[in-house]
Design a protein around this motif. Structure first.
Motif, mmCIF file in Angstrom:
data_model
loop_
_atom_site.group_PDB
_atom_site.id
_atom_site.type_symbol
_atom_site.label_atom_id
_atom_site.label_comp_id
_atom_site.label_asym_id
_atom_site.label_seq_id
_atom_site.Cartn_x
_atom_site.Cartn_y
_atom_site.Cartn_z
ATOM 1 N N ARG A 53 0.852 -1.197 0.000
ATOM 2 C CA ARG A 53 0.000 0.000 0.000
ATOM 3 C C ARG A 53 0.886 1.244 0.000
ATOM 4 O O ARG A 53 1.854 1.347 0.722
ATOM 5 C CB ARG A 53 -0.915 0.037 1.221
ATOM 6 N N LEU A 54 0.489 2.212 -0.809
ATOM 7 C CA LEU A 54 1.136 3.511 -0.845
ATOM 8 C C LEU A 54 0.081 4.545 -0.470
ATOM 9 O O LEU A 54 -1.011 4.551 -1.027
ATOM 10 C CB LEU A 54 1.701 3.802 -2.235
ATOM 11 N N ASN A 55 0.402 5.382 0.504
ATOM 12 C CA ASN A 55 -0.507 6.414 0.996
ATOM 13 C C ASN A 55 -0.094 7.768 0.452
ATOM 14 O O ASN A 55 1.103 8.093 0.426
ATOM 15 C CB ASN A 55 -0.440 6.473 2.522
ATOM 16 N N PHE A 56 -1.081 8.541 0.048
ATOM 17 C CA PHE A 56 -0.854 9.906 -0.411
ATOM 18 C C PHE A 56 -1.651 10.858 0.470
ATOM 19 O O PHE A 56 -2.842 10.659 0.663
ATOM 20 C CB PHE A 56 -1.339 10.114 -1.849
ATOM 21 N N GLU A 57 -0.993 11.893 0.978
ATOM 22 C CA GLU A 57 -1.709 13.006 1.587
ATOM 23 C C GLU A 57 -1.884 14.030 0.478
ATOM 24 O O GLU A 57 -0.895 14.483 -0.111
ATOM 25 C CB GLU A 57 -0.900 13.594 2.742
ATOM 26 N N VAL A 58 -3.139 14.350 0.166
ATOM 27 C CA VAL A 58 -3.452 15.166 -1.012
ATOM 28 C C VAL A 58 -4.142 16.459 -0.605
ATOM 29 O O VAL A 58 -5.072 16.459 0.200
ATOM 30 C CB VAL A 58 -4.360 14.367 -1.973
ATOM 31 N N GLU A 59 -3.664 17.557 -1.185
ATOM 32 C CA GLU A 59 -4.291 18.854 -0.989
ATOM 33 C C GLU A 59 -4.298 19.577 -2.333
ATOM 34 O O GLU A 59 -3.280 19.615 -3.019
ATOM 35 C CB GLU A 59 -3.514 19.664 0.050
ATOM 36 N N ALA A 60 -5.454 20.120 -2.714
ATOM 37 C CA ALA A 60 -5.612 20.834 -3.986
ATOM 38 C C ALA A 60 -5.137 19.973 -5.163
ATOM 39 O O ALA A 60 -4.461 20.452 -6.068
ATOM 40 C CB ALA A 60 -4.883 22.176 -3.959
ATOM 41 N N ASP A 61 -5.493 18.680 -5.121
ATOM 42 C CA ASP A 61 -5.191 17.706 -6.180
ATOM 43 C C ASP A 61 -3.688 17.496 -6.414
ATOM 44 O O ASP A 61 -3.262 17.101 -7.488
ATOM 45 C CB ASP A 61 -5.884 18.087 -7.487
ATOM 46 N N ARG A 62 -2.878 17.750 -5.388
ATOM 47 C CA ARG A 62 -1.429 17.512 -5.456
ATOM 48 C C ARG A 62 -1.006 16.684 -4.255
ATOM 49 O O ARG A 62 -1.507 16.877 -3.141
ATOM 50 C CB ARG A 62 -0.632 18.816 -5.421
ATOM 51 N N VAL A 63 -0.069 15.771 -4.469
ATOM 52 C CA VAL A 63 0.470 14.956 -3.383
ATOM 53 C C VAL A 63 1.403 15.822 -2.548
ATOM 54 O O VAL A 63 2.367 16.378 -3.053
ATOM 55 C CB VAL A 63 1.219 13.717 -3.930
ATOM 56 N N LYS A 64 1.066 15.955 -1.267
ATOM 57 C CA LYS A 64 1.890 16.739 -0.336
ATOM 58 C C LYS A 64 2.884 15.854 0.413
ATOM 59 O O LYS A 64 3.935 16.296 0.824
ATOM 60 C CB LYS A 64 1.011 17.448 0.702
#
Length: 69
Positions: A53-64
């Motif tokens: 599993r790879l987790n993405f924290e996303v804000e404004a459709d960009r990976v932060k």
């Protein structure tokens, strides 16, 4: 000895930071990630480690931020 699942692709999660979410997901799948999870900043998430599993924290459709498990 017990069998364990592999920890996931030999890939650096940091490479996804700054990418548009759809592009990050496309690249991750092409590199062998089986499970992708996108969450907003500050979201509560379960802490169990899931190989592949790879987790993405996303804000404004960009990976932060990106991390394994």
């Amino acid at each position: 000895m017990t069998a364990t699942s592999p920890p996931g692709p030999a890939d650096e999660p940091e490479r996804y930071v700054g990418l548009e979410t759809g592009e990050a997901e496309r690249q991750a799948r092409s590199r062998g990630w089986r499970i992708l999870r996108s969450v907003p900043p500050g979201a509560m998430v379960t802490m169990e480690f899931r190989p592949g599993r790879l987790n993405f924290e996303v804000e404004a459709d960009r990976v932060k931020r990106a991390w394994r498990g």
